[in-house]
Design a protein around this motif. Structure first.
Motif, PDB file in Angstrom:
ATOM      1  N   PRO A 289      15.930  22.559  -2.526  1.00 21.49           N
ATOM      2  CA  PRO A 289      17.285  22.355  -3.033  1.00 21.49           C
ATOM      3  C   PRO A 289      17.338  22.457  -4.559  1.00 21.49           C
ATOM      4  O   PRO A 289      16.427  22.002  -5.253  1.00 21.49           O
ATOM      5  CB  PRO A 289      17.632  20.934  -2.566  1.00 21.49           C
ATOM      6  N   ALA A 290      18.397  23.049  -5.061  1.00 24.37           N
ATOM      7  CA  ALA A 290      18.641  23.209  -6.501  1.00 24.37           C
ATOM      8  C   ALA A 290      17.522  23.991  -7.186  1.00 24.37           C
ATOM      9  O   ALA A 290      17.299  23.839  -8.374  1.00 24.37           O
ATOM     10  CB  ALA A 290      18.855  21.855  -7.172  1.00 24.37           C
ATOM     11  N   ASP A 291      16.805  24.814  -6.424  1.00 27.55           N
ATOM     12  CA  ASP A 291      15.714  25.634  -6.959  1.00 27.55           C
ATOM     13  C   ASP A 291      14.627  24.801  -7.624  1.00 27.55           C
ATOM     14  O   ASP A 291      13.965  25.252  -8.558  1.00 27.55           O
ATOM     15  CB  ASP A 291      16.248  26.699  -7.928  1.00 27.55           C
ATOM     16  N   ALA A 292      14.439  23.563  -7.146  1.00 28.91           N
ATOM     17  CA  ALA A 292      13.382  22.705  -7.692  1.00 28.91           C
ATOM     18  C   ALA A 292      12.022  23.330  -7.413  1.00 28.91           C
ATOM     19  O   ALA A 292      11.834  24.030  -6.419  1.00 28.91           O
ATOM     20  CB  ALA A 292      13.459  21.317  -7.070  1.00 28.91           C
ATOM     21  N   ALA A 293      11.070  23.064  -8.270  1.00 33.48           N
ATOM     22  CA  ALA A 293       9.713  23.564  -8.090  1.00 33.48           C
ATOM     23  C   ALA A 293       8.914  22.679  -7.145  1.00 33.48           C
ATOM     24  O   ALA A 293       8.027  23.152  -6.441  1.00 33.48           O
ATOM     25  CB  ALA A 293       9.007  23.655  -9.438  1.00 33.48           C
ATOM     26  N   VAL A 294       9.236  21.370  -7.126  1.00 37.68           N
ATOM     27  CA  VAL A 294       8.445  20.396  -6.373  1.00 37.68           C
ATOM     28  C   VAL A 294       9.378  19.331  -5.804  1.00 37.68           C
ATOM     29  O   VAL A 294      10.377  18.975  -6.426  1.00 37.68           O
ATOM     30  CB  VAL A 294       7.412  19.695  -7.294  1.00 37.68           C
ATOM     31  N   GLU A 295       9.010  18.800  -4.635  1.00 37.32           N
ATOM     32  CA  GLU A 295       9.675  17.628  -4.069  1.00 37.32           C
ATOM     33  C   GLU A 295       8.597  16.769  -3.416  1.00 37.32           C
ATOM     34  O   GLU A 295       7.657  17.285  -2.818  1.00 37.32           O
ATOM     35  CB  GLU A 295      10.721  18.042  -3.031  1.00 37.32           C
ATOM     36  N   VAL A 296       8.736  15.450  -3.552  1.00 41.59           N
ATOM     37  CA  VAL A 296       7.737  14.521  -3.004  1.00 41.59           C
ATOM     38  C   VAL A 296       8.466  13.401  -2.261  1.00 41.59           C
ATOM     39  O   VAL A 296       9.441  12.855  -2.763  1.00 41.59           O
ATOM     40  CB  VAL A 296       6.854  13.910  -4.122  1.00 41.59           C
ATOM     41  N   GLU A 297       7.981  13.100  -1.051  1.00 36.63           N
ATOM     42  CA  GLU A 297       8.496  11.984  -0.263  1.00 36.63           C
ATOM     43  C   GLU A 297       7.350  11.014  -0.011  1.00 36.63           C
ATOM     44  O   GLU A 297       6.193  11.360  -0.247  1.00 36.63           O
ATOM     45  CB  GLU A 297       9.080  12.472   1.060  1.00 36.63           C
ATOM     46  N   GLY A 298       7.660   9.801   0.473  1.00 35.77           N
ATOM     47  CA  GLY A 298       6.568   8.859   0.675  1.00 35.77           C
ATOM     48  C   GLY A 298       6.841   7.806   1.737  1.00 35.77           C
ATOM     49  O   GLY A 298       7.991   7.536   2.103  1.00 35.77           O
ATOM     50  N   VAL A 299       5.747   7.237   2.218  1.00 34.21           N
ATOM     51  CA  VAL A 299       5.773   6.102   3.140  1.00 34.21           C
ATOM     52  C   VAL A 299       4.953   4.993   2.492  1.00 34.21           C
ATOM     53  O   VAL A 299       3.827   5.228   2.033  1.00 34.21           O
ATOM     54  CB  VAL A 299       5.177   6.473   4.515  1.00 34.21           C
TER      55      VAL A 299
ATOM     56  N   ARG B  21       0.840  -1.202   0.000  1.00 31.43           N
ATOM     57  CA  ARG B  21       0.000   0.000   0.000  1.00 31.43           C
ATOM     58  C   ARG B  21       0.866   1.240   0.000  1.00 31.43           C
ATOM     59  O   ARG B  21       1.896   1.271   0.663  1.00 31.43           O
ATOM     60  CB  ARG B  21      -0.892   0.006   1.236  1.00 31.43           C
ATOM     61  N   VAL B  22       0.423   2.246  -0.735  1.00 35.11           N
ATOM     62  CA  VAL B  22       1.008   3.575  -0.609  1.00 35.11           C
ATOM     63  C   VAL B  22       0.310   4.197   0.590  1.00 35.11           C
ATOM     64  O   VAL B  22      -0.907   4.381   0.576  1.00 35.11           O
ATOM     65  CB  VAL B  22       0.798   4.420  -1.881  1.00 35.11           C
ATOM     66  N   VAL B  23       1.049   4.471   1.651  1.00 36.36           N
ATOM     67  CA  VAL B  23       0.450   4.961   2.887  1.00 36.36           C
ATOM     68  C   VAL B  23       0.285   6.479   2.857  1.00 36.36           C
ATOM     69  O   VAL B  23      -0.792   7.002   3.129  1.00 36.36           O
ATOM     70  CB  VAL B  23       1.301   4.549   4.113  1.00 36.36           C
ATOM     71  N   ARG B  24       1.370   7.193   2.505  1.00 32.46           N
ATOM     72  CA  ARG B  24       1.341   8.653   2.586  1.00 32.46           C
ATOM     73  C   ARG B  24       2.348   9.247   1.611  1.00 32.46           C
ATOM     74  O   ARG B  24       3.449   8.734   1.463  1.00 32.46           O
ATOM     75  CB  ARG B  24       1.702   9.102   3.990  1.00 32.46           C
ATOM     76  N   LEU B  25       1.965  10.343   0.972  1.00 28.42           N
ATOM     77  CA  LEU B  25       2.904  11.170   0.217  1.00 28.42           C
ATOM     78  C   LEU B  25       2.961  12.527   0.889  1.00 28.42           C
ATOM     79  O   LEU B  25       1.938  13.033   1.359  1.00 28.42           O
ATOM     80  CB  LEU B  25       2.456  11.353  -1.235  1.00 28.42           C
ATOM     81  N   GLY B  26       4.133  13.091   0.942  1.00 25.24           N
ATOM     82  CA  GLY B  26       4.326  14.453   1.426  1.00 25.24           C
ATOM     83  C   GLY B  26       4.906  15.264   0.290  1.00 25.24           C
ATOM     84  O   GLY B  26       5.892  14.852  -0.322  1.00 25.24           O
ATOM     85  N   GLY B  27       4.275  16.376  -0.023  1.00 24.03           N
ATOM     86  CA  GLY B  27       4.741  17.186  -1.141  1.00 24.03           C
ATOM     87  C   GLY B  27       5.103  18.584  -0.706  1.00 24.03           C
ATOM     88  O   GLY B  27       4.460  19.168   0.165  1.00 24.03           O
ATOM     89  N   PHE B  28       6.138  19.107  -1.329  1.00 17.39           N
ATOM     90  CA  PHE B  28       6.629  20.452  -1.054  1.00 17.39           C
ATOM     91  C   PHE B  28       6.650  21.206  -2.375  1.00 17.39           C
ATOM     92  O   PHE B  28       7.224  20.735  -3.354  1.00 17.39           O
ATOM     93  CB  PHE B  28       8.026  20.394  -0.451  1.00 17.39           C
ATOM     94  N   VAL B  29       6.016  22.369  -2.404  1.00 19.72           N
ATOM     95  CA  VAL B  29       5.966  23.182  -3.612  1.00 19.72           C
ATOM     96  C   VAL B  29       6.675  24.502  -3.314  1.00 19.72           C
ATOM     97  O   VAL B  29       6.318  25.209  -2.369  1.00 19.72           O
ATOM     98  CB  VAL B  29       4.511  23.435  -4.060  1.00 19.72           C
ATOM     99  N   ASN B  30       7.679  24.806  -4.103  1.00 18.18           N
ATOM    100  CA  ASN B  30       8.433  26.050  -3.989  1.00 18.18           C
ATOM    101  C   ASN B  30       7.493  27.163  -4.438  1.00 18.18           C
ATOM    102  O   ASN B  30       7.222  27.313  -5.620  1.00 18.18           O
ATOM    103  CB  ASN B  30       9.662  25.950  -4.898  1.00 18.18           C
ATOM    104  N   SER B  31       6.969  27.943  -3.471  1.00 15.60           N
ATOM    105  CA  SER B  31       5.896  28.869  -3.838  1.00 15.60           C
ATOM    106  C   SER B  31       5.924  30.163  -3.035  1.00 15.60           C
ATOM    107  O   SER B  31       6.384  30.203  -1.900  1.00 15.60           O
ATOM    108  CB  SER B  31       4.539  28.187  -3.675  1.00 15.60           C
ATOM    109  N   ALA B  32       5.396  31.182  -3.671  1.00 15.17           N
ATOM    110  CA  ALA B  32       5.195  32.475  -3.023  1.00 15.17           C
ATOM    111  C   ALA B  32       3.961  32.377  -2.123  1.00 15.17           C
ATOM    112  O   ALA B  32       3.131  31.486  -2.298  1.00 15.17           O
ATOM    113  CB  ALA B  32       5.000  33.551  -4.088  1.00 15.17           C
ATOM    114  N   PRO B  33       3.820  33.296  -1.167  1.00 15.97           N
ATOM    115  CA  PRO B  33       2.666  33.236  -0.261  1.00 15.97           C
ATOM    116  C   PRO B  33       1.314  33.290  -0.971  1.00 15.97           C
ATOM    117  O   PRO B  33       0.329  32.781  -0.455  1.00 15.97           O
ATOM    118  CB  PRO B  33       2.848  34.460   0.637  1.00 15.97           C
ATOM    119  N   ASP B  34       1.246  33.878  -2.165  1.00 13.70           N
ATOM    120  CA  ASP B  34      -0.035  33.997  -2.860  1.00 13.70           C
ATOM    121  C   ASP B  34      -0.385  32.771  -3.690  1.00 13.70           C
ATOM    122  O   ASP B  34      -1.444  32.720  -4.300  1.00 13.70           O
ATOM    123  CB  ASP B  34      -0.054  35.237  -3.754  1.00 13.70           C
ATOM    124  N   PHE B  35       0.476  31.761  -3.701  1.00  6.42           N
ATOM    125  CA  PHE B  35       0.214  30.561  -4.495  1.00  6.42           C
ATOM    126  C   PHE B  35      -0.533  29.540  -3.647  1.00  6.42           C
ATOM    127  O   PHE B  35      -0.003  29.035  -2.669  1.00  6.42           O
ATOM    128  CB  PHE B  35       1.524  29.968  -5.016  1.00  6.42           C
TER     129      PHE B  35
END
Length: 156
Positions: free
Chosen positions: A142-152, A93-107
């Protein structure tokens, strides 16, 4: 011979890359019992997938590009899982994804961006791919990426 999950991915044109080495003092994955924690692997990004997202992003309708970036992150997660287990069919089973979006406060569309990763997990694993998820807007990645995703993942 590829397993069922990899065959599904191949039918969609998804090829798993070699997993990237960690960029600092951590490992790409840790298994404890039947849980596999996968670090957010670095995004091998194209220029359009880099940088901070804000109000102008919405006006330019670039959501599909960022969803593709989140999907690429999910593909990199799957590559780490294969390295850890040898076979994606061992994912219970995919239990959880955590996502990080490089974003300004208005996004405010971060959850829509992370659908790219979530949709891939469901396409690969079916109902076992449905998961809990957190999406967080951050000031930088890191590296000015727009998105990063981790998972359990629950694994056998």
């Amino acid at each position: 011979m590829a397993g069922t999950v990899e065959q599904k991915l191949a039918a969609q044109g998804v090829v798993l890359p070699e997993p990237r080495a960690a960029m600092a003092n951590y490992v790409g994955f840790v298994r404890t019992g039947n849980l596999l924690f996968v670090s957010g692997p670095g995004l091998r990004q194209r220029r359009r997938q880099a940088g901070r997202q804000g109000q102008a992003w919405r006006r330019r309708h670039r959501r599909t590009g960022l969803c593709a970036a989140a999907q690429t992150c999910a593909i990199n997660l799957l590559a780490q899982i294969k390295a850890a287990l040898g076979d994606l069919d061992k994912v219970v089973r995919v239990v959880r994804l955590g996502g990080f979006v490089n974003s300004a406060p208005d996004f405010l569309d971060g959850p829509k961006v992370l659908n790219g990763a979530s949709d891939l997990m469901v396409a690969a694993f079916g109902d076992k791919g449905r998961h809990a998820r957190t999406t967080v807007g951050v000031a930088s990645l890191p590296a000015d990426a727009a998105v990063e995703v981790e998972g359990v993942f629950e694994v056998s």
